[in-house]
Scaffold this active site. Structure first.
Site, PDB file in Angstrom:
ATOM      1  N   TYR A  51     -43.072  21.440 112.108  1.00 33.97           N
ATOM      2  CA  TYR A  51     -42.167  20.404 112.631  1.00 33.97           C
ATOM      3  C   TYR A  51     -42.096  20.428 114.164  1.00 33.97           C
ATOM      4  CZ  TYR A  51     -40.269  18.779 108.113  1.00 33.97           C
ATOM      5  OH  TYR A  51     -40.100  18.205 106.877  1.00 33.97           O
ATOM      6  N   ASN A 114     -33.071  17.099 101.757  1.00 36.27           N
ATOM      7  CA  ASN A 114     -33.441  15.753 101.307  1.00 36.27           C
ATOM      8  C   ASN A 114     -34.718  15.712 100.468  1.00 36.27           C
ATOM      9  OD1 ASN A 114     -35.226  16.089 103.403  1.00 36.27           O
ATOM     10  ND2 ASN A 114     -34.642  14.237 104.513  1.00 36.27           N
ATOM     11  N   HIS A 117     -40.771  15.884 101.912  1.00 40.10           N
ATOM     12  CA  HIS A 117     -41.356  15.478 103.189  1.00 40.10           C
ATOM     13  C   HIS A 117     -42.566  14.626 102.890  1.00 40.10           C
ATOM     14  CE1 HIS A 117     -43.461  15.536 107.049  1.00 40.10           C
ATOM     15  NE2 HIS A 117     -44.535  15.804 106.346  1.00 40.10           N
ATOM     16  N   GLU A 128     -51.298  17.318 109.543  1.00 44.65           N
ATOM     17  CA  GLU A 128     -50.445  18.075 108.622  1.00 44.65           C
ATOM     18  C   GLU A 128     -51.241  18.672 107.457  1.00 44.65           C
ATOM     19  OE1 GLU A 128     -46.307  15.609 109.492  1.00 44.65           O
ATOM     20  OE2 GLU A 128     -47.174  15.553 107.490  1.00 44.65           O
TER      21      GLU A 128
END
Ligand code: RTP
Ligand code: MG
Length: 141
Positions: A51, A114, A117, A128
């Protein structure tokens, strides 16, 4: 639409809730194929590196803390327009704003916890995916 790959993570909250299979089922029903997958408990350093684009944001510490709090499931999804398709399945970042029937509406508890991702663009997806998987561990589907 182009055949794309995107990086998806089932976050620690959703792994703890034992809904990995339910989330995978949503990918499959939407025509996304799993091209690579592994479970991993990220170290602080690994979460910080992943991140890094957010390192100046006020929520960075909380995000890194949460992402390294327990094991995650990391997968590469492949399909037509996979990046946007996965973002649509996920729903808005804050589950309060997530459309009914999305993964975050159904499984997320808060803007921090949440559930998932997903890469936000084809370019970030490539970076990523390479962060977690050598190219020999990603299978054309
Ligand atoms: P993600 O990268 O995890 O898929 O989420 P996203 O694209 O929907 O949201 P992003 O802006 O990239 O933020 C990454 C994660 O940081 C947390 N966050 N907290 N408190 C806040 O205002 C805030 N904003 C973002 C969320 O957990 C988000 O998933
Ligand atoms: Mg993001």
């Amino acid at each position: 639409m182009a055949l794309e790959r995107t990086l998806s993570i089932v976050k620690p909250d959703a792994v703890a809730k034992n809904v990995v299979g339910e989330i995978y089922s949503r990918f499959e029903k939407a025509g996304l194929k799993i091209a690579a997958a592994k479970m991993k408990h990220l170290s602080r350093k690994e979460a910080e590196g992943f991140y890094a684009v957010h390192r100046e944001r006020p929520f960075f510490n909380a995000l890194v803390e949460f992402m390294s709090s327990g094991p995650v499931m990391i997968q590469v999804l492949e399909g037509e327009g996979a990046v946007l398709k996965n973002r649509e399945l996920m729903g808005a970042t804050n589950p309060k704003d997530a459309a009914p029937g999305t993964i975050r509406a159904d499984f997320a508890d808060s803007i921090d916890a949440n559930a998932v991702h997903g890469s936000d663009a084809a370019e970030t997806a490539a970076v990523e995916i390479a962060y977690f998987f050598p190219s020999t561990d990603v299978y054309a589907r």
